[in-house]
Motif scaffolding. Structure first.
Motif, mmCIF file in Angstrom:
data_model
loop_
_atom_site.group_PDB
_atom_site.id
_atom_site.type_symbol
_atom_site.label_atom_id
_atom_site.label_comp_id
_atom_site.label_asym_id
_atom_site.label_seq_id
_atom_site.Cartn_x
_atom_site.Cartn_y
_atom_site.Cartn_z
ATOM 1 N N SER A 1 0.839 -1.210 0.000
ATOM 2 C CA SER A 1 0.000 0.000 0.000
ATOM 3 C C SER A 1 0.870 1.255 0.000
ATOM 4 O O SER A 1 0.546 2.249 -0.675
ATOM 5 N N THR A 2 1.969 1.218 0.738
ATOM 6 C CA THR A 2 2.870 2.375 0.776
ATOM 7 C C THR A 2 3.531 2.586 -0.584
ATOM 8 O O THR A 2 3.686 3.725 -1.044
ATOM 9 N N ARG A 3 3.921 1.486 -1.232
ATOM 10 C CA ARG A 3 4.494 1.583 -2.578
ATOM 11 C C ARG A 3 3.526 2.284 -3.526
ATOM 12 O O ARG A 3 3.909 3.194 -4.264
ATOM 13 N N GLU A 4 2.273 1.855 -3.521
ATOM 14 C CA GLU A 4 1.262 2.459 -4.395
ATOM 15 C C GLU A 4 1.069 3.946 -4.095
ATOM 16 O O GLU A 4 1.035 4.777 -5.001
ATOM 17 N N LEU A 5 0.942 4.246 -2.809
ATOM 18 C CA LEU A 5 0.681 5.648 -2.436
ATOM 19 C C LEU A 5 1.869 6.547 -2.766
ATOM 20 O O LEU A 5 1.688 7.677 -3.238
ATOM 21 N N LEU A 6 3.098 6.065 -2.535
ATOM 22 C CA LEU A 6 4.284 6.863 -2.875
ATOM 23 C C LEU A 6 4.326 7.125 -4.375
ATOM 24 O O LEU A 6 4.697 8.205 -4.833
ATOM 25 N N TRP A 7 3.935 6.122 -5.145
ATOM 26 C CA TRP A 7 3.947 6.235 -6.608
ATOM 27 C C TRP A 7 2.893 7.241 -7.077
ATOM 28 O O TRP A 7 3.134 8.073 -7.947
ATOM 29 N N GLU A 8 1.718 7.156 -6.469
ATOM 30 C CA GLU A 8 0.606 8.007 -6.905
ATOM 31 C C GLU A 8 0.691 9.423 -6.354
ATOM 32 O O GLU A 8 0.401 10.388 -7.058
ATOM 33 N N ARG A 9 1.067 9.548 -5.074
ATOM 34 C CA ARG A 9 0.921 10.848 -4.413
ATOM 35 C C ARG A 9 2.221 11.389 -3.821
ATOM 36 O O ARG A 9 2.244 12.519 -3.315
ATOM 37 N N GLY A 10 3.298 10.610 -3.873
ATOM 38 C CA GLY A 10 4.556 11.079 -3.313
ATOM 39 C C GLY A 10 4.586 10.969 -1.802
ATOM 40 O O GLY A 10 3.576 10.638 -1.170
ATOM 41 N N GLY B 1 8.196 20.906 -15.475
ATOM 42 C CA GLY B 1 8.216 19.445 -15.527
ATOM 43 C C GLY B 1 7.867 18.813 -14.192
ATOM 44 O O GLY B 1 7.195 17.784 -14.121
ATOM 45 N N ARG B 2 8.277 19.457 -13.124
ATOM 46 C CA ARG B 2 8.012 18.977 -11.783
ATOM 47 C C ARG B 2 6.519 18.796 -11.505
ATOM 48 O O ARG B 2 6.100 17.902 -10.775
ATOM 49 N N LEU B 3 5.720 19.661 -12.124
ATOM 50 C CA LEU B 3 4.269 19.634 -11.895
ATOM 51 C C LEU B 3 3.612 18.360 -12.422
ATOM 52 O O LEU B 3 2.522 17.998 -11.979
ATOM 53 N N THR B 4 4.274 17.692 -13.379
ATOM 54 C CA THR B 4 3.688 16.449 -13.912
ATOM 55 C C THR B 4 3.642 15.361 -12.841
ATOM 56 O O THR B 4 2.930 14.379 -12.994
ATOM 57 N N GLN B 5 4.428 15.526 -11.755
ATOM 58 C CA GLN B 5 4.413 14.550 -10.666
ATOM 59 C C GLN B 5 3.382 14.900 -9.609
ATOM 60 O O GLN B 5 3.248 14.204 -8.613
ATOM 61 N N ASP B 6 2.682 16.001 -9.809
ATOM 62 C CA ASP B 6 1.665 16.427 -8.851
ATOM 63 C C ASP B 6 0.312 15.903 -9.301
ATOM 64 O O ASP B 6 -0.289 16.431 -10.235
#
Lengths: 189, 189
Positions: free
Chosen positions: A10-19, B96-101
């Motif tokens: 779950s942490t992997r997914e959330l880090l990927w999606e939301r940082g 470019g940074r914004l694409t990760q938001d």
């Protein structure tokens, strides 16, 4: 999957999606279905859990790249296989994404797997390019280290372009453009 | 600088450093020295203020790229000037940074300037590459659109590598590697 495993995934997914900054302990608990007590039984806290998640994402990236690099075919074919392998371009890279997380970059322990992954990736690719050059497959003037850095950058930047455009096509275009530059050199020999 | 201006500039900095999700209205107020009432007098809220900040960052990126593309020299020299122009590689690209938001990408109004900037950048670079090819400066088989996508990706991915390594050198290496591939084609003609 046991609770520890569900927490890491779950942490992997959330880090990927939301940082990192966008991933709260509460969100991890909600997604994993684990309670707060259970989470702190398995991990000291968010940084500890994030380290387990980041390390696993880094290991997976390495394994996938290794499969392409060590696969069948000429050096050019193996590099092409690496660049073209199926990727979810709009999701981006779970490891590269972390470089945009100031909290991950500021923590030496969390940054280490990110740094090591890209150093390994460019180093291994440079070795493969040097082999292709030595065997006469690639242009004799090709700089393996600089070309490897350029190719790894194209993959990471390709994700940026794909997300900006809202389409995976730009990713494919960037990768094919880079590959053509490396291979056209061969034809020109 | 008046208050509105300070609000926009503070938001630009915070979006660059911490991203959208990591930029709270309170942090904007603290950095700009503006009160909550003043912030909501000038802007409807965080998305409205972010749009002004993102639009300005996108405009600046375009102006700087245009200066290199329209500068003196051959096509190859102008492309080299664009790729080599002084950048704070460890800070990365504010657009470019914004694409990760995820919140920026999910909002069509906030995503638009990001999408338009990269479309303009690759389109303009493709035009320059096509000119270089037509004038015999670049290899006749070079694909302007794909090469342009690759070069813009190298810049964006170069930032990822630089941040991962904690050193701007990898950025320079990736850019020089890509440039050598484009220019070596010329020497091979």
């Amino acid at each position: 999957m046991d609770t520890r495993e569900r927490l890491i995934e779950s942490t992997r997914e959330l880090l990927w999606e939301r940082g990192y900054v966008g991933t709260s302990p509460k969100a991890i608990q909600q997604r994993s279905g684990a309670g707060q007590g259970s989470m702190y039984h398995h991990f000291h806290g968010k940084p500890d859990l994030a380290l387990a998640a980041i390390t696993r994402s880094a290991d997976e990236l390495r394994e996938r790249a290794r499969a392409a690099f060590d696969g069948p075919g000429t050096v050019a074919e193996r590099i092409a296989a690496y660049l073209r392998r199926e990727r979810d371009a709009l999701k981006g890279c779970p490891v590269g994404r972390l470089t945009q997380d100031p909290d991950v970059m500021a923590d030496p322990e969390l940054r280490r797997p990110v740094e090591e992954t890209f150093a390994w990736l460019t180093g291994t690719l440079a070795g493969l390019l040097a082999q292709g050059r030595a065997e006469g497959e690639l242009h004799p003037a090709l700089d393996p280290a600089a070309t490897a850095a350029a190719l790894v950058a194209v993959v990471q930047g390709g994700y940026v372009l794909a997300r900006a455009a809202g389409s995976p096509q730009v990713y494919a275009q960037a990768v094919e453009g880079a590959l053509a530059l490396v291979l056209q050199q061969k034809e020109n020999r």
